[in-house]
Design a protein around this motif. Sequence first.
Motif, PDB file in Angstrom:
ATOM      1  N   GLU A 275       0.808  -1.213   0.000  1.00  0.00           N
ATOM      2  CA  GLU A 275       0.000   0.000   0.000  1.00  0.00           C
ATOM      3  C   GLU A 275       0.848   1.273   0.000  1.00  0.00           C
ATOM      4  N   GLN A 276       2.161   1.146   0.126  1.00  0.00           N
ATOM      5  CA  GLN A 276       3.021   2.319   0.114  1.00  0.00           C
ATOM      6  C   GLN A 276       3.467   2.720  -1.292  1.00  0.00           C
ATOM      7  N   PHE A 277       3.193   1.900  -2.295  1.00  0.00           N
ATOM      8  CA  PHE A 277       3.602   2.177  -3.655  1.00  0.00           C
ATOM      9  C   PHE A 277       2.457   2.799  -4.449  1.00  0.00           C
ATOM     10  N   ILE A 278       2.781   3.650  -5.404  1.00  0.00           N
ATOM     11  CA  ILE A 278       1.736   4.249  -6.235  1.00  0.00           C
ATOM     12  C   ILE A 278       1.153   3.235  -7.214  1.00  0.00           C
ATOM     13  N   ASN A 279       1.925   2.190  -7.546  1.00  0.00           N
ATOM     14  CA  ASN A 279       1.468   1.169  -8.479  1.00  0.00           C
ATOM     15  C   ASN A 279       1.930  -0.196  -8.014  1.00  0.00           C
ATOM     16  N   GLN A 280       1.198  -1.217  -8.438  1.00  0.00           N
ATOM     17  CA  GLN A 280       1.555  -2.588  -8.111  1.00  0.00           C
ATOM     18  C   GLN A 280       2.179  -3.266  -9.336  1.00  0.00           C
ATOM     19  N   PRO A 281       2.922  -4.343  -9.128  1.00  0.00           N
ATOM     20  CA  PRO A 281       3.564  -5.034 -10.252  1.00  0.00           C
ATOM     21  C   PRO A 281       2.552  -5.490 -11.297  1.00  0.00           C
ATOM     22  N   LEU A 282       2.947  -5.398 -12.548  1.00  0.00           N
ATOM     23  CA  LEU A 282       2.068  -5.856 -13.628  1.00  0.00           C
ATOM     24  C   LEU A 282       1.929  -7.372 -13.633  1.00  0.00           C
ATOM     25  N   VAL A 283       3.010  -8.069 -13.327  1.00  0.00           N
ATOM     26  CA  VAL A 283       2.964  -9.525 -13.203  1.00  0.00           C
ATOM     27  C   VAL A 283       3.767  -9.924 -11.973  1.00  0.00           C
ATOM     28  N   THR A 284       3.353 -11.007 -11.340  1.00  0.00           N
ATOM     29  CA  THR A 284       4.048 -11.489 -10.146  1.00  0.00           C
ATOM     30  C   THR A 284       4.490 -12.939 -10.265  1.00  0.00           C
ATOM     31  N   HIS A 285       4.166 -13.603 -11.366  1.00  0.00           N
ATOM     32  CA  HIS A 285       4.510 -15.016 -11.499  1.00  0.00           C
ATOM     33  C   HIS A 285       5.945 -15.228 -11.981  1.00  0.00           C
ATOM     34  N   ARG A 286       6.589 -14.154 -12.437  1.00  0.00           N
ATOM     35  CA  ARG A 286       8.004 -14.220 -12.746  1.00  0.00           C
ATOM     36  C   ARG A 286       8.595 -12.821 -12.593  1.00  0.00           C
ATOM     37  N   TYR A 287       9.919 -12.760 -12.455  1.00  0.00           N
ATOM     38  CA  TYR A 287      10.580 -11.470 -12.288  1.00  0.00           C
ATOM     39  C   TYR A 287      10.807 -10.823 -13.649  1.00  0.00           C
ATOM     40  N   THR A 288      10.496  -9.526 -13.731  1.00  0.00           N
ATOM     41  CA  THR A 288      10.641  -8.788 -14.976  1.00  0.00           C
ATOM     42  C   THR A 288      11.258  -7.430 -14.694  1.00  0.00           C
ATOM     43  N   ALA A 289      12.027  -6.917 -15.633  1.00  0.00           N
ATOM     44  CA  ALA A 289      12.704  -5.634 -15.439  1.00  0.00           C
ATOM     45  C   ALA A 289      12.909  -4.947 -16.784  1.00  0.00           C
ATOM     46  N   ASP A 290      13.310  -3.680 -16.736  1.00  0.00           N
ATOM     47  CA  ASP A 290      13.697  -2.939 -17.943  1.00  0.00           C
ATOM     48  C   ASP A 290      12.607  -2.966 -19.021  1.00  0.00           C
ATOM     49  N   PRO A 291      11.355  -2.656 -18.684  1.00  0.00           N
ATOM     50  CA  PRO A 291      10.265  -2.860 -19.652  1.00  0.00           C
ATOM     51  C   PRO A 291      10.276  -1.848 -20.794  1.00  0.00           C
ATOM     52  N   ALA A 292      10.330  -2.345 -22.020  1.00  0.00           N
ATOM     53  CA  ALA A 292      10.213  -1.516 -23.222  1.00  0.00           C
ATOM     54  C   ALA A 292       8.825  -1.745 -23.810  1.00  0.00           C
ATOM     55  N   ALA A 293       7.996  -0.709 -23.801  1.00  0.00           N
ATOM     56  CA  ALA A 293       6.602  -0.850 -24.202  1.00  0.00           C
ATOM     57  C   ALA A 293       6.342  -0.176 -25.549  1.00  0.00           C
ATOM     58  N   HIS A 294       5.485  -0.817 -26.358  1.00  0.00           N
ATOM     59  CA  HIS A 294       5.087  -0.286 -27.660  1.00  0.00           C
ATOM     60  C   HIS A 294       3.648  -0.690 -27.940  1.00  0.00           C
ATOM     61  N   VAL A 295       2.992   0.079 -28.787  1.00  0.00           N
ATOM     62  CA  VAL A 295       1.675  -0.303 -29.274  1.00  0.00           C
ATOM     63  C   VAL A 295       1.841  -0.921 -30.658  1.00  0.00           C
ATOM     64  N   PHE A 296       1.537  -2.204 -30.760  1.00  0.00           N
ATOM     65  CA  PHE A 296       1.561  -2.932 -32.024  1.00  0.00           C
ATOM     66  C   PHE A 296       0.202  -3.589 -32.214  1.00  0.00           C
TER      67      PHE A 296
END
Length: 374
Positions: A46-67
């Motif tokens: 509850e101290q974070f402004i956002n929660q993880p997008l996924v929790t079933h594996r570790y992810t980092a350095d997200p590069a996002a695009h609309v395709f």
Amino acid sequence: MSYRKTLLPLALGAALLGTGCSDKNAAPETPQNTQSLINSASAKPEQFINQPLVTHRYTADPAAHVFNDRVYIYPSHDIDSGITSDGEGDKFDMKDYHVFSMAKNSLAQPNAEVTDHGAVLKLEDIPWASRQLWAPDAAEKNGQFFLYFPAKDKDGIFRLGVARSNSPSGPFAAEPTPMDGSFSIDPAVFKDDDGSHYLYFGGIWGGQLQRWASGSYEEEDKYPASNQPALSPKVARLSDDMLQFAEAPRDVQILDNTGNPLLGSDSNRRFFEGAWLHKYNGKYYFSYSTGDTHYIAYATGDNPYGPFTHQGIILMPVLGWTTHHSIVQVDGKWFLFYHDSQISGGKTYLRNMKVTELIHNDDGSIRTLDAYLD
């Protein structure tokens, strides 16, 4: 994504925030609640402004695009490989890439459904690579999709590779050799309005950019003196087939508000890693991580080559050591994808990606974000 040879304690890293700039241009002090969370690594959800997008594996350095009218995310895949030495990022021993996607209208929703498309490229399927599949990015041209990634070659030197697919969700098939003339880490692709694609890359310390100061690789690290310009990220326009540089890589100059290059000692503002470029109201925004001072900073310019003038901070320090991001426009709104170490309790090499809305102010500046609630 790179890592310092000798990992600074989180508290010391945060303490560095006040160094390297004059008072006029100094980065803002870390808010007390952020400082406490960085030091303790004991933050509650509850101290974070956002929660993880996924929790079933570790992810980092997200590069996002609309395709294809959907948001696709191309992150690193953190694993606990059992490596205990920090070395030159040894704990970050990633071995494959996963692609994730989500509906465009779900970005601002809590607990949005995110699809894991599985492992789309594995280390053993890249003929030239030996280890460490670090932060990637992706691009599309004429219905074909390209995944750009760094990896160490058989000699332990970081190169950039490219893999192709007919789908944004992969799987991707890697080219048999790295891109000619490529080096260092953190490739990021920008498509300009005229259809040209530019590849930005580079990262100091574990990313080896400092070993290319002479123009060729040297085993010894060479950093500029404190009163000399900081090491620059690189940019090159891509060839028509998207597989090679169309030109020799150039330095991306980042300037202060007097028009002088940022200095090597200016750790609050100088480039460390994680380049990204987006365009807003005709202006080019070059954003990047300051590394050991834990900011996402940005600078603006009039063309994709720069120079870019430093403007401020996009994201304050997160839980964990590294910071790496992307910025994407979706249906008229802008979003910042980033990572922290919430689900691992602060382990810097086991991270999770997040997303939050990014606001451009009326004057074109970007509103600074704090990853924690007040």
